[in-house]
Design a protein around this motif. Structure first.
Motif, PDB file in Angstrom:
ATOM      1  N   SER A 609       0.977  -1.356  -0.153  1.00 43.09           N
ATOM      2  CA  SER A 609      -0.105  -0.019  -0.071  1.00 43.09           C
ATOM      3  C   SER A 609       0.802   1.290   0.043  1.00 43.09           C
ATOM      4  CB  SER A 609      -0.933  -0.123   1.219  1.00 43.09           C
ATOM      5  OG  SER A 609      -1.576   1.285   1.306  1.00 43.09           O
ATOM      6  N   ASP A 610       0.458   2.268  -0.616  1.00 45.31           N
ATOM      7  CA  ASP A 610       1.037   3.680  -0.780  1.00 45.31           C
ATOM      8  C   ASP A 610       0.605   4.516   0.516  1.00 45.31           C
ATOM      9  OD1 ASP A 610       2.153   3.002  -3.194  1.00 45.31           O
ATOM     10  OD2 ASP A 610       0.271   3.851  -4.337  1.00 45.31           O
ATOM     11  N   TYR A 611      -0.126   4.027   1.316  1.00 47.63           N
ATOM     12  CA  TYR A 611      -0.534   4.778   2.451  1.00 47.63           C
ATOM     13  C   TYR A 611       0.196   4.224   3.755  1.00 47.63           C
ATOM     14  CZ  TYR A 611      -4.087   5.944  -1.061  1.00 47.63           C
ATOM     15  OH  TYR A 611      -4.815   6.576  -1.964  1.00 47.63           O
ATOM     16  N   LEU A 612       0.899   3.378   3.632  1.00 47.24           N
ATOM     17  CA  LEU A 612       1.634   3.139   4.945  1.00 47.24           C
ATOM     18  C   LEU A 612       2.951   3.438   4.708  1.00 47.24           C
ATOM     19  CD1 LEU A 612      -1.243   1.423   5.265  1.00 47.24           C
ATOM     20  CD2 LEU A 612       0.206  -0.457   6.373  1.00 47.24           C
ATOM     21  N   THR A 613       3.388   4.857   4.630  1.00 41.48           N
ATOM     22  CA  THR A 613       4.869   4.963   4.571  1.00 41.48           C
ATOM     23  C   THR A 613       5.778   4.838   5.677  1.00 41.48           C
ATOM     24  OG1 THR A 613       4.098   7.265   5.149  1.00 41.48           O
ATOM     25  CG2 THR A 613       4.007   6.680   2.877  1.00 41.48           C
ATOM     26  N   ASN A 614       5.250   4.866   6.895  1.00 38.09           N
ATOM     27  CA  ASN A 614       6.026   4.820   8.109  1.00 38.09           C
ATOM     28  C   ASN A 614       5.539   3.669   9.173  1.00 38.09           C
ATOM     29  OD1 ASN A 614       7.899   7.204   7.374  1.00 38.09           O
ATOM     30  ND2 ASN A 614       6.085   8.496   8.013  1.00 38.09           N
ATOM     31  N   TRP A 615       4.974   2.677   8.585  1.00 37.79           N
ATOM     32  CA  TRP A 615       4.321   1.618   9.292  1.00 37.79           C
ATOM     33  C   TRP A 615       5.023   0.405   8.729  1.00 37.79           C
ATOM     34  CZ3 TRP A 615       0.134  -1.978  10.343  1.00 37.79           C
ATOM     35  CH2 TRP A 615       0.004  -1.938  11.729  1.00 37.79           C
ATOM     36  N   THR A 616       5.436  -0.563   9.675  1.00 34.20           N
ATOM     37  CA  THR A 616       6.174  -1.605   9.273  1.00 34.20           C
ATOM     38  C   THR A 616       5.360  -3.060   9.688  1.00 34.20           C
ATOM     39  OG1 THR A 616       7.590  -1.769  11.204  1.00 34.20           O
ATOM     40  CG2 THR A 616       8.425  -0.463   9.328  1.00 34.20           C
ATOM     41  N   PHE A 617       6.091  -4.215   9.465  1.00 33.57           N
ATOM     42  CA  PHE A 617       5.438  -5.442   9.845  1.00 33.57           C
ATOM     43  C   PHE A 617       5.829  -5.368  11.543  1.00 33.57           C
ATOM     44  CE2 PHE A 617       6.463  -7.108   5.542  1.00 33.57           C
ATOM     45  CZ  PHE A 617       5.141  -7.514   5.348  1.00 33.57           C
ATOM     46  N   ASP A 618       6.793  -4.724  11.869  1.00 36.14           N
ATOM     47  CA  ASP A 618       6.860  -4.788  13.438  1.00 36.14           C
ATOM     48  C   ASP A 618       5.924  -3.990  14.133  1.00 36.14           C
ATOM     49  OD1 ASP A 618       9.377  -6.503  13.229  1.00 36.14           O
ATOM     50  OD2 ASP A 618      10.761  -4.789  13.115  1.00 36.14           O
ATOM     51  N   ASP A 619       5.563  -2.951  13.576  1.00 34.33           N
ATOM     52  CA  ASP A 619       4.463  -2.304  14.228  1.00 34.33           C
ATOM     53  C   ASP A 619       3.121  -2.999  14.058  1.00 34.33           C
ATOM     54  OD1 ASP A 619       5.864   0.295  14.701  1.00 34.33           O
ATOM     55  OD2 ASP A 619       5.872   0.674  12.326  1.00 34.33           O
ATOM     56  N   ALA A 620       2.861  -3.839  13.065  1.00 37.75           N
ATOM     57  CA  ALA A 620       1.666  -4.672  12.945  1.00 37.75           C
ATOM     58  C   ALA A 620       1.827  -5.737  14.200  1.00 37.75           C
ATOM     59  CB  ALA A 620       1.597  -5.293  11.588  1.00 37.75           C
ATOM     60  N   ILE A 621       3.025  -6.288  14.293  1.00 32.31           N
ATOM     61  CA  ILE A 621       3.237  -7.175  15.217  1.00 32.31           C
ATOM     62  C   ILE A 621       2.717  -6.730  16.669  1.00 32.31           C
ATOM     63  CG2 ILE A 621       4.816  -8.854  16.289  1.00 32.31           C
ATOM     64  CD1 ILE A 621       6.305  -8.908  13.671  1.00 32.31           C
ATOM     65  N   ALA A 622       3.449  -5.593  16.781  1.00 27.47           N
ATOM     66  CA  ALA A 622       3.141  -4.820  18.285  1.00 27.47           C
ATOM     67  C   ALA A 622       1.815  -4.662  18.428  1.00 27.47           C
ATOM     68  CB  ALA A 622       4.027  -3.968  18.427  1.00 27.47           C
ATOM     69  N   LEU A 623       1.149  -4.159  17.522  1.00 22.61           N
ATOM     70  CA  LEU A 623      -0.296  -3.706  17.732  1.00 22.61           C
ATOM     71  C   LEU A 623      -1.077  -5.028  18.044  1.00 22.61           C
ATOM     72  CD1 LEU A 623      -2.605  -1.790  17.839  1.00 22.61           C
ATOM     73  CD2 LEU A 623      -2.699  -1.783  15.381  1.00 22.61           C
ATOM     74  N   ALA A 624      -0.757  -6.023  17.150  1.00 21.67           N
ATOM     75  CA  ALA A 624      -1.570  -7.399  17.388  1.00 21.67           C
ATOM     76  C   ALA A 624      -1.391  -7.942  18.692  1.00 21.67           C
ATOM     77  CB  ALA A 624      -1.187  -8.252  15.909  1.00 21.67           C
ATOM     78  N   SER A 625      -0.199  -7.984  19.080  1.00 18.71           N
ATOM     79  CA  SER A 625       0.006  -8.622  20.243  1.00 18.71           C
ATOM     80  C   SER A 625      -0.551  -7.828  21.324  1.00 18.71           C
ATOM     81  CB  SER A 625       1.678  -8.526  20.593  1.00 18.71           C
ATOM     82  OG  SER A 625       2.400  -9.095  19.579  1.00 18.71           O
TER      83      SER A 625
END
Length: 652
Positions: A609-625
């Motif tokens: 996606s072009d709308y997640l410029t400063n968000w990474t897999f690590d951020d997704a992992i942290a939020l899901a956890s």
């Protein structure tokens, strides 16, 4: 000694040159050096090909060592001549096949054949068809690029060599014999797969397009396909990622409805990947199933038994999965089995679910082979379902396939119309996919959507438990048909918005009020989730410049963010009903909205996606956890592990 033997002895003797002491000494020195360099190991001893110390070559070499040099050379010449004769006659058996361009390509073909035997890959009658089925290049063509994998996806079944098993020293061996490494499991052959998707949803300017309309979706196939890809060691194709199916794979704690068949819930929260925007979280919870009062069920298992289904994760897994499902049926339910390969036929007439042994025996007798006459199978299955149907009963066709329809489907649009007509008669069609390589996801999605059924993908027995046991009632007993969602955003409050996912479910604005337009269904106990990212007026995140001339919102609802409307039909009804509610800024976030947001972010990362410029897999992992919450079956923990795999694979 006979004259023939004497003549042979004299001929060999005459053909053998006299020994040259200097040449022999040079050859022996070179042989000792080659043995030391090529066979030795600086790290210690290693196994060699002459252990155990017996066999033809070991005996032959031992014999030669005992001969005088002239006699040894003569015998060696005879052995080599004998070998050429054997190879010549063995090649005659292959003389009808085109030759390969290089010896390296011949090695590739030997390795392909080894993998085909080890994996028990089904082989059609035609050798050319067999190689096409396996993703290999056609016979007679160059295979120089065969099995190469691009940065984005694998393009064919390849053979991998065990690291270090074939070295330069093997290639330069004095014997000229190249050692083949032990084969390992080949990567997925994905070049024949086709997925149903569209370009990611774009940002819309509220003043120009204030209304968003789409059909709900409760399918889960995309999530399971993504898991299959990641567990196989590579990122999924972006086309395989349908974010709404990823989000709706999980259950959320939405309030149950009181009177209507379902109840909407709305919340608003800050966007984790952009602090200057917000997320509007729309959840719909269907009424819980009334298991005791359900109608008798007529099931037709339409099973693909073509040659491509022979792999362990296809027909064998299908049999195990349907065994689980049979345990959920009642004695009064009926089951019939129709199969299709080169042609279609009924292998089990309508049988009461209480005759479990008869049904299981029919399943176990199924075998794979032949082409894929999908259209004939569908026609046979619908005819069987019609013969089973009685007033007050529910009839369903469950198509189980790897999606490879290659016989009889000459007009896909006509096939969709045929399924839609059968849907209107009361027989719904659900599609369950198995295996990879031939997965025609686009066809399966079209069949399920036109058949008012669901599309799922089963890659493990645990997924079969989820789809065919835990969620069986919701899949087979709808509580609302043609469910559509429409949101009108307020341009006085919202400058821009975008719907995350649902690209293949988009509807026109006028379709919302048109009861003739088909849409998705909600089954008993199902929930549906949708996310909008919205940009408030005046936010620094706004990407579009404001218009110079723009009418301001007036009247009621000026402070509202938007207005939500849901339209649905009761099962069997021709006229729809509407549920409406405003979206106000004072609606706070729900406790379980964060996990859905994490999955939405995960899906956008996989799609690029072009709308997640400063968000990474690590951020997704942290939020899901942080927001995992209760996880009785471990589905959410598994999702976090998949995120970790994707993060590692993306770095490679």
């Amino acid at each position: 000694m006979t004259d023939d033997l004497k003549d042979l002895k004299l001929a060999l003797k005459a053909a053998t040159p006299d020994p040259d002491p200097s040449t022999r000494a040079a050859h022996l020195a070179l042989a000792r050096k080659s043995f030391s360099d090529l066979q030795g190991s600086r790290d210690g001893m290693r196994p060699t090909s002459n252990r155990p110390n017996r066999g033809f070559w070991t005996g032959a070499l031992s014999m030669l060592n005992t001969f005088p040099s002239r006699t040894a050379l003569t015998a060696a010449t005879a052995i080599v001549a004998f070998g050429f004769v054997v190879l010549h006659y063995s090649d005659l058996g292959r003389s009808n096949f085109p030759s390969r361009d290089t010896p390296a390509q011949q090695d590739i073909q030997q390795e392909e054949a080894s993998f085909a035997d080890l994996s028990r890959t089904p082989r059609p009658k035609s050798r050319a068809e067999s190689r096409e089925l396996d993703g290999a290049a056609p016979l007679g063509t160059s295979t120089a690029n065969f099995g190469l994998r691009s940065e984005e996806r694998a393009t064919g079944i390849t053979s991998r060599l065990v690291e270090g098993a074939v070295s330069d020293s093997d290639a330069a061996s004095p014997t000229g014999i190249r050692k083949l490494a032990e084969p390992v499991a080949p990567p997925l052959a994905l070049d024949r797969e086709e997925f149903a998707n569209a370009d990611p949803g774009q940002l819309l300017i509220t003043s120009e397009t204030p209304v968003s309309t789409f059909s709900i979706d409760v399918d889960t196939a995309s999530y399971a396909v993504i898991r299959s890809s990641l567990m196989s060691g590579h990122l999924p194709s972006p086309d395989a990622v349908r974010i709404e199916e990823m989000i709706n794979y999980f259950r959320y704690d939405y309030p149950a409805p009181d009177e209507a068949p379902f109840r909407p819930t709305v919340s608003v929260e800050a966007t984790p990947w952009n602090p200057d925007t917000n997320l509007v979280h729309i959840g719909i919870q269907g009424a819980l199933p009334e298991v005791e009062d359900r109608a008798p069920l007529n099931l037709v298992f339409l099973i693909d038994t073509s040659g491509s289904m022979k792999q362990p994760n296809k027909l064998p897994l299908l049999k195990q999965s349907f065994r689980l499902m049979l345990g959920q049926l009642r004695p009064g339910d009926q089951v019939s089995i129709v199969t299709y390969a080169g042609s279609a036929g009924q292998v089990l007439p309508p049988t009461n679910a209480s005759d479990r042994s008869v049904i299981l025996n029919a399943l176990e007798q199924l075998d794979a082979g032949g082409s894929t006459a999908g259209q004939a199978g569908l026609q046979q299955a619908y005819a069987t379902a019609a013969a089973m149907a009685e007033d007050g009963e529910v009839s369903r066709v469950i198509l189980a396939t790897d999606g490879d329809f290659n016989v009889g489907v000459s007009d896909p649009d006509a096939l969709k119309s045929y399924i839609a007509n059968k849907r209107d008669s009361g027989t719904y069609l659900s599609v369950v996919g198995f295996g990879r390589g031939n997965l025609q996801d686009a066809t399966m999605q079209a069949l399920a959507q036109n058949g008012n059924g669901q599309a799922a993908y089963i890659d493990t027995l645990a997924e079969a438990q989820k789809v065919l046991v835990d969620q069986l009632t919701g899949a087979l007993f709808p509580i609302a048909n043609d469910v559509k969602i429409q949101v009108e955003f307020n341009p006085a409050q919202i400058a821009e918005y975008r719907l995350i996912g649902y690209e293949t479910r988009a509807l026109r604005r006028e379709d919302f009020n048109n009861d003739a337009v088909d849409a998705g269904d909600i089954g008993a106990g199902h929930s549906v989730t949708a996310l909008y990212e919205i940009t408030p007026v005046g936010s620094p995140a706004q990407l579009s410049a404001p218009l110079r001339y723009q009418a301001e919102a007036t009247g009621h609802g000026r402070e509202e963010l938007g207005f939500l409307a849901l339209r649905y039909k009761a099962p069997g009804a021709a006229t729809s009903q509407v549920i409406e509610m405003p979206i106000t800024p004072d609606i706070g976030p729900r406790s379980d909205a964060g996990f859905a947001t994490a999955i939405a972010g995960f899906g956008q990362l996989l799609r690029g996606s072009d709308y997640l410029t400063n968000w990474t897999f690590d951020d997704a992992i942290a939020l899901a956890s942080r927001t995992k919450g209760e996880d009785p079956f471990g589905y959410r923990a598994e999702a976090i592990q998949l995120m970790r795999l994707a993060a590692s694979l993306s770095e490679n």
